[in-house]
Scaffold this motif. Structure first.
Motif, PDB file in Angstrom:
ATOM      1  N   GLU A   1      -9.501   6.757  -4.869  1.00  0.00           N
ATOM      2  CA  GLU A   1     -10.462   6.501  -3.782  1.00  0.00           C
ATOM      3  C   GLU A   1     -11.319   5.277  -4.097  1.00  0.00           C
ATOM      4  O   GLU A   1     -11.546   4.417  -3.240  1.00  0.00           O
ATOM      5  N   PHE A   2     -11.777   5.197  -5.338  1.00  0.00           N
ATOM      6  CA  PHE A   2     -12.589   4.051  -5.749  1.00  0.00           C
ATOM      7  C   PHE A   2     -11.796   2.752  -5.627  1.00  0.00           C
ATOM      8  O   PHE A   2     -12.300   1.755  -5.099  1.00  0.00           O
ATOM      9  N   GLU A   3     -10.568   2.758  -6.105  1.00  0.00           N
ATOM     10  CA  GLU A   3      -9.734   1.547  -6.053  1.00  0.00           C
ATOM     11  C   GLU A   3      -9.420   1.149  -4.616  1.00  0.00           C
ATOM     12  O   GLU A   3      -9.326  -0.039  -4.316  1.00  0.00           O
ATOM     13  N   ARG A   4      -9.254   2.121  -3.731  1.00  0.00           N
ATOM     14  CA  ARG A   4      -9.015   1.802  -2.321  1.00  0.00           C
ATOM     15  C   ARG A   4     -10.208   1.077  -1.706  1.00  0.00           C
ATOM     16  O   ARG A   4     -10.056   0.221  -0.843  1.00  0.00           O
ATOM     17  N   GLU A   5     -11.421   1.444  -2.139  1.00  0.00           N
ATOM     18  CA  GLU A   5     -12.624   0.791  -1.626  1.00  0.00           C
ATOM     19  C   GLU A   5     -12.821  -0.592  -2.222  1.00  0.00           C
ATOM     20  O   GLU A   5     -13.238  -1.515  -1.537  1.00  0.00           O
ATOM     21  N   VAL A   6     -12.532  -0.726  -3.506  1.00  0.00           N
ATOM     22  CA  VAL A   6     -12.784  -1.980  -4.213  1.00  0.00           C
ATOM     23  C   VAL A   6     -11.705  -3.020  -3.931  1.00  0.00           C
ATOM     24  O   VAL A   6     -12.016  -4.192  -3.713  1.00  0.00           O
ATOM     25  N   ALA A   7     -10.456  -2.593  -3.938  1.00  0.00           N
ATOM     26  CA  ALA A   7      -9.340  -3.528  -3.757  1.00  0.00           C
ATOM     27  C   ALA A   7      -8.556  -3.122  -2.509  1.00  0.00           C
ATOM     28  O   ALA A   7      -7.493  -2.525  -2.593  1.00  0.00           O
ATOM     29  N   ARG A   8      -9.091  -3.458  -1.365  1.00  0.00           N
ATOM     30  CA  ARG A   8      -8.496  -3.032  -0.091  1.00  0.00           C
ATOM     31  C   ARG A   8      -7.103  -3.608   0.153  1.00  0.00           C
ATOM     32  O   ARG A   8      -6.316  -3.036   0.890  1.00  0.00           O
ATOM     33  N   ASP A   9      -6.783  -4.723  -0.454  1.00  0.00           N
ATOM     34  CA  ASP A   9      -5.490  -5.358  -0.225  1.00  0.00           C
ATOM     35  C   ASP A   9      -4.382  -4.825  -1.147  1.00  0.00           C
ATOM     36  O   ASP A   9      -3.216  -5.163  -0.974  1.00  0.00           O
ATOM     37  N   VAL A  10      -4.728  -3.994  -2.133  1.00  0.00           N
ATOM     38  CA  VAL A  10      -3.744  -3.464  -3.086  1.00  0.00           C
ATOM     39  C   VAL A  10      -3.178  -2.159  -2.536  1.00  0.00           C
ATOM     40  O   VAL A  10      -3.915  -1.300  -2.052  1.00  0.00           O
ATOM     41  N   GLU A  11      -1.850  -2.030  -2.614  1.00  0.00           N
ATOM     42  CA  GLU A  11      -1.185  -0.821  -2.097  1.00  0.00           C
ATOM     43  C   GLU A  11      -0.092  -0.368  -3.061  1.00  0.00           C
ATOM     44  O   GLU A  11       0.242  -1.055  -4.012  1.00  0.00           O
ATOM     45  N   GLY A  12       0.487   0.791  -2.749  1.00  0.00           N
ATOM     46  CA  GLY A  12       1.663   1.294  -3.460  1.00  0.00           C
ATOM     47  C   GLY A  12       1.453   1.494  -4.946  1.00  0.00           C
ATOM     48  O   GLY A  12       0.407   1.969  -5.384  1.00  0.00           O
ATOM     49  N   PHE A  13       2.476   1.109  -5.710  1.00  0.00           N
ATOM     50  CA  PHE A  13       2.444   1.325  -7.149  1.00  0.00           C
ATOM     51  C   PHE A  13       1.290   0.583  -7.817  1.00  0.00           C
ATOM     52  O   PHE A  13       0.697   1.095  -8.766  1.00  0.00           O
ATOM     53  N   ALA A  14       0.966  -0.600  -7.326  1.00  0.00           N
ATOM     54  CA  ALA A  14      -0.142  -1.367  -7.907  1.00  0.00           C
ATOM     55  C   ALA A  14      -1.454  -0.597  -7.784  1.00  0.00           C
ATOM     56  O   ALA A  14      -2.274  -0.591  -8.714  1.00  0.00           O
ATOM     57  N   LEU A  15      -1.632   0.080  -6.659  1.00  0.00           N
ATOM     58  CA  LEU A  15      -2.840   0.887  -6.457  1.00  0.00           C
ATOM     59  C   LEU A  15      -2.852   2.089  -7.404  1.00  0.00           C
ATOM     60  O   LEU A  15      -3.877   2.390  -8.037  1.00  0.00           O
ATOM     61  N   VAL A  16      -1.721   2.761  -7.505  1.00  0.00           N
ATOM     62  CA  VAL A  16      -1.602   3.903  -8.424  1.00  0.00           C
ATOM     63  C   VAL A  16      -1.864   3.455  -9.852  1.00  0.00           C
ATOM     64  O   VAL A  16      -2.582   4.120 -10.608  1.00  0.00           O
ATOM     65  N   TRP A  17      -1.301   2.323 -10.233  1.00  0.00           N
ATOM     66  CA  TRP A  17      -1.476   1.800 -11.588  1.00  0.00           C
ATOM     67  C   TRP A  17      -2.948   1.517 -11.881  1.00  0.00           C
ATOM     68  O   TRP A  17      -3.448   1.845 -12.950  1.00  0.00           O
ATOM     69  N   ARG A  18      -3.632   0.925 -10.921  1.00  0.00           N
ATOM     70  CA  ARG A  18      -5.065   0.647 -11.088  1.00  0.00           C
ATOM     71  C   ARG A  18      -5.857   1.946 -11.223  1.00  0.00           C
ATOM     72  O   ARG A  18      -6.780   2.043 -12.030  1.00  0.00           O
ATOM     73  N   ALA A  19      -5.489   2.957 -10.433  1.00  0.00           N
ATOM     74  CA  ALA A  19      -6.185   4.242 -10.495  1.00  0.00           C
ATOM     75  C   ALA A  19      -5.952   4.919 -11.845  1.00  0.00           C
ATOM     76  O   ALA A  19      -6.866   5.533 -12.407  1.00  0.00           O
ATOM     77  N   LEU A  20      -4.745   4.804 -12.372  1.00  0.00           N
ATOM     78  CA  LEU A  20      -4.455   5.399 -13.685  1.00  0.00           C
ATOM     79  C   LEU A  20      -5.248   4.735 -14.800  1.00  0.00           C
ATOM     80  O   LEU A  20      -5.564   5.366 -15.802  1.00  0.00           O
TER      81      LEU A  20
END
Length: 153
Positions: free
Chosen positions: A95-114
């Motif tokens: 949720e935090f990464e979705r707010e901070v990096a709105r342009d990141v999706e998919g595996f890149a988003l999951v990787w950032r969250a991990l």
């Protein structure tokens, strides 16, 4: 070459359970220091870890079927708590990464969250590990022979 005396399995069971208790006490100390008690979800690992330490103490002090079964249930709850914590930490970071990096999706988003550190995504996995280690100590547990006749443990 002379053979070394075999160490009884009861020793290894007690040693494993002592290590689990030590790990849980360290985890409890860390959770109390951060402080990890803002809501009921955050209280769960504190309560279950404390109960598991008590269950280990009971089983080490009075090994028997009742203490082994109670400890097995507590270890199962501890593992479930760890899995739930893994999900909650990951979901919060996602949720935090979705707010901070709105342009990141998919595996890149999951990787950032991990890689999130607040809360640390994989930290609750320690509870799962400790529960599995405790379960290993109870694996194929049999009640020690009693000097009493007709008594059950």
């Amino acid at each position: 070459m002379p053979s070394s005396p075999e160490i009884p399995s009861a020793f290894w069971r007690r040693a494993l359970l002592a290590l689990v208790a030590l790990g849980l006490l360290g985890t409890l100390a860390e959770l109390l220091l951060i402080p990890h008690f803002e809501d009921n979800w955050q209280l769960a690992p504190l309560v279950i870890s404390g109960l598991a330490v008590g269950g280990i103490a009971w089983h080490l002090g009075a090994p028997g079927r009742a203490s082994a079964r109670a400890l097995a249930v507590l270890l199962l709850l501890l593992a479930a708590c760890g899995v739930a914590g893994l999900w909650l930490h990951f979901a919060a970071n996602l949720e935090f990464e979705r707010e901070v990096a709105r342009d990141v999706e998919g595996f890149a988003l999951v990787w950032r969250a991990l890689h999130g550190t607040a809360p640390p995504s994989l930290a609750p996995g320690a509870l799962v590990y400790l529960a599995l280690l405790g379960g290993l100590a109870l694996w194929r547990y049999s009640v020690p022979h009693s000097t009493r006749s007709g008594g059950s443990s």
